[in-house]
Design an enzyme around this catalytic site. Structure first.
Site, short mmCIF file in Angstrom:
data_model
loop_
_atom_site.label_atom_id
_atom_site.label_comp_id
_atom_site.label_asym_id
_atom_site.label_seq_id
_atom_site.Cartn_x
_atom_site.Cartn_y
_atom_site.Cartn_z
N SER A 163 0.82 -1.22 0.00
CA SER A 163 0.00 0.00 0.00
C SER A 163 0.85 1.27 0.00
CB SER A 163 -0.95 0.00 1.20
OG SER A 163 -0.23 -0.19 2.40
N HIS A 164 2.18 1.14 0.15
CA HIS A 164 3.02 2.35 0.19
C HIS A 164 4.21 2.28 -0.74
CE1 HIS A 164 0.30 2.88 3.48
NE2 HIS A 164 0.52 4.17 3.32
N ASP A 211 -4.48 0.10 2.22
CA ASP A 211 -4.85 -1.32 2.17
C ASP A 211 -6.35 -1.50 1.95
OD1 ASP A 211 -2.34 -2.68 2.43
OD2 ASP A 211 -2.24 -1.91 4.48
P1 NDP Z 1 0.18 -3.87 9.80
O1 NDP Z 1 -1.05 -3.99 10.61
O2 NDP Z 1 0.28 -4.66 8.56
O3 NDP Z 1 1.45 -4.27 10.69
C1 NDP Z 1 1.73 -3.59 11.89
C2 NDP Z 1 2.96 -4.18 12.55
O4 NDP Z 1 2.63 -5.46 13.11
C3 NDP Z 1 4.12 -4.40 11.58
O5 NDP Z 1 5.31 -4.07 12.20
C4 NDP Z 1 4.01 -5.90 11.28
O6 NDP Z 1 5.27 -6.49 10.96
C5 NDP Z 1 3.49 -6.45 12.58
N1 NDP Z 1 2.69 -7.66 12.39
C6 NDP Z 1 1.67 -7.82 11.53
N2 NDP Z 1 1.13 -9.06 11.66
C7 NDP Z 1 1.87 -9.68 12.62
C8 NDP Z 1 1.83 -10.98 13.21
N3 NDP Z 1 0.92 -11.87 12.83
N4 NDP Z 1 2.74 -11.29 14.15
C9 NDP Z 1 3.66 -10.39 14.54
N5 NDP Z 1 3.75 -9.15 14.03
C10 NDP Z 1 2.87 -8.80 13.09
O7 NDP Z 1 0.49 -2.31 9.47
P2 NDP Z 1 -0.55 -1.17 9.10
O8 NDP Z 1 -1.56 -1.75 8.18
O9 NDP Z 1 -1.06 -0.52 10.32
O10 NDP Z 1 0.39 -0.15 8.29
C11 NDP Z 1 0.84 -0.51 7.00
C12 NDP Z 1 1.81 0.52 6.47
O11 NDP Z 1 1.12 1.70 6.13
C13 NDP Z 1 2.94 0.95 7.40
O12 NDP Z 1 4.15 0.82 6.70
C14 NDP Z 1 2.65 2.41 7.68
O13 NDP Z 1 3.82 3.22 7.88
C15 NDP Z 1 1.95 2.81 6.42
N6 NDP Z 1 1.12 4.00 6.63
C16 NDP Z 1 1.62 5.20 6.19
C17 NDP Z 1 0.89 6.35 6.38
C18 NDP Z 1 1.43 7.68 5.95
O14 NDP Z 1 0.82 8.70 6.29
N7 NDP Z 1 2.55 7.75 5.25
C19 NDP Z 1 -0.43 6.33 7.04
C20 NDP Z 1 -0.81 5.03 7.49
C21 NDP Z 1 -0.07 3.90 7.28
P3 NDP Z 1 5.60 -6.90 9.44
O15 NDP Z 1 5.90 -5.63 8.74
O16 NDP Z 1 6.77 -7.82 9.55
O17 NDP Z 1 4.38 -7.60 8.91
O1 PYC Z 2 -2.60 4.25 3.86
O2 PYC Z 2 -3.66 5.33 5.45
C1 PYC Z 2 -2.85 5.29 4.51
C2 PYC Z 2 -2.09 6.51 4.17
C3 PYC Z 2 -2.42 7.80 4.42
C4 PYC Z 2 -1.40 8.59 3.91
C5 PYC Z 2 -0.49 7.76 3.36
N1 PYC Z 2 -0.92 6.49 3.55
#
Ligand code: NDP
Ligand code: PYC
Length: 340
Positions: A44-45, A185
């Site tokens: 997603s990023h 996502d």
């Molecule tokens: P996830 O819910 O996929 O994962 C969150 C954390 O939990 C990760 O470190 C992941 O490790 C870990 N994890 C996931 N599943 C397990 C498991 N079964 N057991 C142990 N650890 C686990 O992340 P999000 O969906 O919340 O976020 C996804 C991405 O979106 C991130 O990279 C975030 O920075 C990005 N994002 C960016 C934004 C922006 O403004 N730029 C805004 C919102 C999100 P692993 O990576 O190894 O799976």
């Molecule tokens: O996936 O929630 C998101 C997000 C917001 C800004 C960048 N990524």
């Protein structure tokens, strides 16, 4: 589906970003960030965000040539004005000073304002743990998450990422949004025709829904863990807007700005030098390892961050998977930025 080498994917993205209006330095940073997210399986990023980068640049919503202004304001504090450019560029501009100050003083806060971030936050913290520091980063984004019990959006999906060096493995890194799912996502789930669990979001009437389209089309996301995700979202808004002199997510209006797809908000990074703690770096790293072993022994299937490292190793060996649809999207961006 084809496998593309990291370097050649990054080069292709850099060319698109330069044609869209970035300086060579900024284009290289964003292209590397985007290719790195794709390499790490952060779908997603990674490439998914390229149309958003390009439309924000072409619409002059973000300045791809901005030169960040780094202000060394106190022994433990750096302020960076991203000058309406990308946060990744602002952090790059302040990173060397931040490491020096963290090592000299034990801790430093880096407060970035007037910045745009569309990437995976893990990439911002990991390099600092690679040089022996503990790093915590938070970021606010565009409005799209309702507070616990609420009906309308106030927060962004506001990710937090943490990195700590380990003795026997690459740094422990976790990275997560305050919403049950990242908005990116949810969009991918919508494009793939998947349904969601009912704790992810609400429709435009504030009613819980399992249809991702309801969330994207005027609805909103919920914070993870109910009220506890809401407290974290509040903390992140305070650290990324009130503290840095920037905008709250609800103040960042994209809808009326042609092309705008990147949030103009803020970011805060805290670096801590474990050698300043009571135990020193080697012992600290061993203690982190011991903790990881304890949670695995207790039944956690894998250490957070391991999926990312496995995806990275595979992509560096075999190449990054790029689908037919993603190639088509890049071809469209080539066309939109002047290549026919
Ligand atoms: P996830 O819910 O996929 O994962 C969150 C954390 O939990 C990760 O470190 C992941 O490790 C870990 N994890 C996931 N599943 C397990 C498991 N079964 N057991 C142990 N650890 C686990 O992340 P999000 O969906 O919340 O976020 C996804 C991405 O979106 C991130 O990279 C975030 O920075 C990005 N994002 C960016 C934004 C922006 O403004 N730029 C805004 C919102 C999100 P692993 O990576 O190894 O799976
Ligand atoms: O996936 O929630 C998101 C997000 C917001 C800004 C960048 N990524």
């Amino acid at each position: 589906m084809a496998q593309v080498k990291f370097e050649s994917l990054a080069e292709r993205l850099q060319n698109i970003l330069e044609r869209a209006g970035c300086s060579t330095r900024v284009a290289r940073l964003i292209a590397t960030n985007c290719a790195s997210a794709e390499r790490d399986g952060a779908k997603s990023h990674g490439l998914f965000r390229m149309p958003g980068y390009v439309s924000s640049l072409v619409g002059n919503w973000v300045d791809g040539r901005a030169e960040p202004i780094v202000d060394d304001v106190a022994p433990g504090f750096i302020r960076i004005d991203a000058a309406n450019g990308f946060a990744v560029s602002a952090l790059d501009a302040g990173a060397k000073l931040a490491i020096e100050k963290a090592k000299r003083n034990g801790i430093v806060v880096v407060a970035i304002r007037n910045s745009h971030h569309l990437g995976a936050l893990s990439l911002d913290v990991e390099p600092f743990a690679d040089v022996g520091l503990v790093a915590l980063a938070v970021l606010n984004s565009m409005k799209g998450v309702v507070p616990y019990g609420g009906k309308s959006a106030v927060f962004g999906t506001n990710p937090m990422a943490f990195a700590a060096p380990r003795a026997s493995a690459p740094p422990f890194v976790f990275d997560q949004a305050v919403s049950t799912m990242a908005r990116g996502d949810v969009s991918i789930a919508m494009n793939e025709g998947r349904t969601l669990t009912s704790d992810v979001g609400v429709d435009k009437h504030g009613l819980q829904t399992t249809d991702p389209a309801d969330i994207i089309d005027g609805g909103a996301l919920l914070t993870f863990g109910g009220h506890k995700g809401t407290t974290l979202a509040l903390m992140i808004e305070i650290l990324c807007a009130a503290l840095v002199g920037g905008q709250f997510s609800y103040e960042c209006v994209l809808e009326t700005m042609p092309g705008a797809a990147t949030p103009r908000t803020g970011q805060t990074l805290i670096l801590i030098d474990p050698t300043a703690g009571s135990t020193g770096l080697p012992h600290f790293q061993i203690r982190v390892d011991e903790l990881m072993q304890a949670v695995i022994d207790a039944g956690l299937q894998r250490v957070p961050g391991d999926r990312r490292l496995i995806a990275r190793a595979r992509a560096m060996e075999d190449g990054i998977d790029v689908s037919r649809e993603e190639f088509d999207m890049l071809a469209l961006l080539d066309r939109d930025t002047g290549i026919h």
